[in-house]
Design a protein around this motif. Structure first.
Motif, PDB file in Angstrom:
ATOM      1  N   PHE A   1       1.767  14.217  -3.569  1.00  0.00           N
ATOM      2  CA  PHE A   1       2.767  13.382  -4.229  1.00  0.00           C
ATOM      3  C   PHE A   1       2.118  12.334  -5.138  1.00  0.00           C
ATOM      4  CE2 PHE A   1       4.872  14.543  -0.126  1.00  0.00           C
ATOM      5  CZ  PHE A   1       5.778  15.431  -0.664  1.00  0.00           C
ATOM      6  N   MET A   2       0.949  12.635  -5.698  1.00  0.00           N
ATOM      7  CA  MET A   2       0.257  11.658  -6.547  1.00  0.00           C
ATOM      8  C   MET A   2       1.110  11.248  -7.748  1.00  0.00           C
ATOM      9  SD  MET A   2      -2.495  10.626  -5.115  1.00  0.00           S
ATOM     10  CE  MET A   2      -3.605   9.898  -6.307  1.00  0.00           C
TER      11      MET A   2
ATOM     12  N   VAL B   1       0.863  -1.187   0.000  1.00  0.00           N
ATOM     13  CA  VAL B   1       0.000   0.000   0.000  1.00  0.00           C
ATOM     14  C   VAL B   1       0.895   1.230   0.000  1.00  0.00           C
ATOM     15  CG1 VAL B   1      -0.277   0.054   2.527  1.00  0.00           C
ATOM     16  CG2 VAL B   1      -1.962   1.179   1.077  1.00  0.00           C
ATOM     17  N   LEU B   2       0.540   2.180  -0.858  1.00  0.00           N
ATOM     18  CA  LEU B   2       1.263   3.441  -0.918  1.00  0.00           C
ATOM     19  C   LEU B   2       0.571   4.450  -0.027  1.00  0.00           C
ATOM     20  CD1 LEU B   2       1.863   3.709  -4.778  1.00  0.00           C
ATOM     21  CD2 LEU B   2       3.193   2.460  -3.057  1.00  0.00           C
ATOM     22  N   CYS B   3       1.348   5.115   0.804  1.00  0.00           N
ATOM     23  CA  CYS B   3       0.832   6.140   1.702  1.00  0.00           C
ATOM     24  C   CYS B   3       1.647   7.405   1.487  1.00  0.00           C
ATOM     25  CB  CYS B   3       0.960   5.712   3.163  1.00  0.00           C
ATOM     26  SG  CYS B   3      -0.016   4.278   3.628  1.00  0.00           S
TER      27      CYS B   3
ATOM     28  N   VAL C   1       5.486   7.474   0.442  1.00  0.00           N
ATOM     29  CA  VAL C   1       5.981   8.205  -0.720  1.00  0.00           C
ATOM     30  C   VAL C   1       6.068   9.693  -0.394  1.00  0.00           C
ATOM     31  CG1 VAL C   1       5.493   8.791  -3.124  1.00  0.00           C
ATOM     32  CG2 VAL C   1       4.970   6.495  -2.278  1.00  0.00           C
ATOM     33  N   GLY C   2       7.172  10.310  -0.809  1.00  0.00           N
ATOM     34  CA  GLY C   2       7.316  11.748  -0.672  1.00  0.00           C
ATOM     35  C   GLY C   2       8.361  12.164   0.340  1.00  0.00           C
TER      36      GLY C   2
ATOM     37  N   THR D   1      -0.372  11.318   7.267  1.00  0.00           N
ATOM     38  CA  THR D   1       0.610  10.272   6.945  1.00  0.00           C
ATOM     39  C   THR D   1       1.301   9.777   8.204  1.00  0.00           C
ATOM     40  OG1 THR D   1       0.925  11.244   4.769  1.00  0.00           O
ATOM     41  CG2 THR D   1       2.599   9.682   5.514  1.00  0.00           C
ATOM     42  N   ARG D   2       1.590  10.685   9.129  1.00  0.00           N
ATOM     43  CA  ARG D   2       2.213  10.291  10.399  1.00  0.00           C
ATOM     44  C   ARG D   2       1.303   9.296  11.133  1.00  0.00           C
ATOM     45  NH1 ARG D   2       6.163  13.081  12.191  1.00  0.00           N
ATOM     46  NH2 ARG D   2       5.447  14.950  11.113  1.00  0.00           N
ATOM     47  N   ALA D   3      -0.005   9.557  11.106  1.00  0.00           N
ATOM     48  CA  ALA D   3      -0.967   8.642  11.736  1.00  0.00           C
ATOM     49  C   ALA D   3      -0.996   7.299  11.009  1.00  0.00           C
ATOM     50  CB  ALA D   3      -2.358   9.268  11.756  1.00  0.00           C
TER      51      ALA D   3
END
Length: 129
Positions: free
Chosen positions: A34-35, A27-29, A96-97, A104-106
Motif C-alpha cells: 500500500f505504498m 507514523v504510517l503502518c 493504511v490499507g 502489521t498486526r504485530a
C-alpha cells in the motif's frame, strides 16, 4: 521535602516535544503493498500540520540492497526494529490499507501496548473490532 517526580522515558519524550513546540507526529503502518496509499496519507497528514514518518521502502521491490535470503531476513529484522522505534516516537498511528498481515498486526499490538492512539484508513480491518 518532596521527592522529585520521576518520568518514564516516554514521558520525558512527550515533555521534550511539548517544550520544543513540535507538531503531532503520526507514523504510517501497513503492508508495503500500500505504498501508494501511504504516500497519499502522507500528503493528507502533512497538510493537516503533522510530522509524518513511514516505511522508507518496501522489500518487495528490487533495489539491490540485499543479495540473498539470509541478508533479506537480516534487513527485515533491522527494518522491523526501526519501525517499532518510529511507533515509539509517534504521538499516533495510522494503519493504511484494506488488509492487515502478520507484521502489521504485530505493529498494531505493539502500538496498543504503548497506549498509542490508532486510526485506520479502513476501520473494518482493525483486528480488535
Amino acid at each position: 521535602m518532596s521527592s522529585p517526580h520521576l518520568l518514564t522515558p516516554e514521558g520525558k519524550l512527550a515533555d521534550a516535544k511539548d517544550l520544543l513546540g513540535l507538531p503531532r507526529i503520526v507514523v504510517l503502518c501497513g503492508s508495503t503493498r500500500f505504498m501508494t496509499e501511504m504516500n497519499e496519507a502522507d500528503v493528507r497528514e502533512t497538510m493537516a500540520g503533522k510530522i509524518v514518518v513511514k516505511p522508507g521502502f518496501d522489500l518487495k521491490s528490487s533495489h539491490g540492497l540485499r543479495s540473498g535470503p539470509v541478508e533479506t531476513e537480516a534487513l527485515k529484522a533491522r527494518l522491523g526494529a526501526l519501525h517499532r522505534a518510529k511507533i515509539r516516537l509517534a504521538d499516533e498511528v495510522l494503519i493504511v490499507g484494506d488488509y492487515i498481515g502478520d507484521s502489521t498486526r504485530a505493529e498494531v499490538a505493539y502500538a496498543r501496548s504503548l497506549g498509542k492512539p490508532l486510526r485506520f484508513t479502513h476501520p473494518e480491518v482493525d483486528p480488535d473490532v
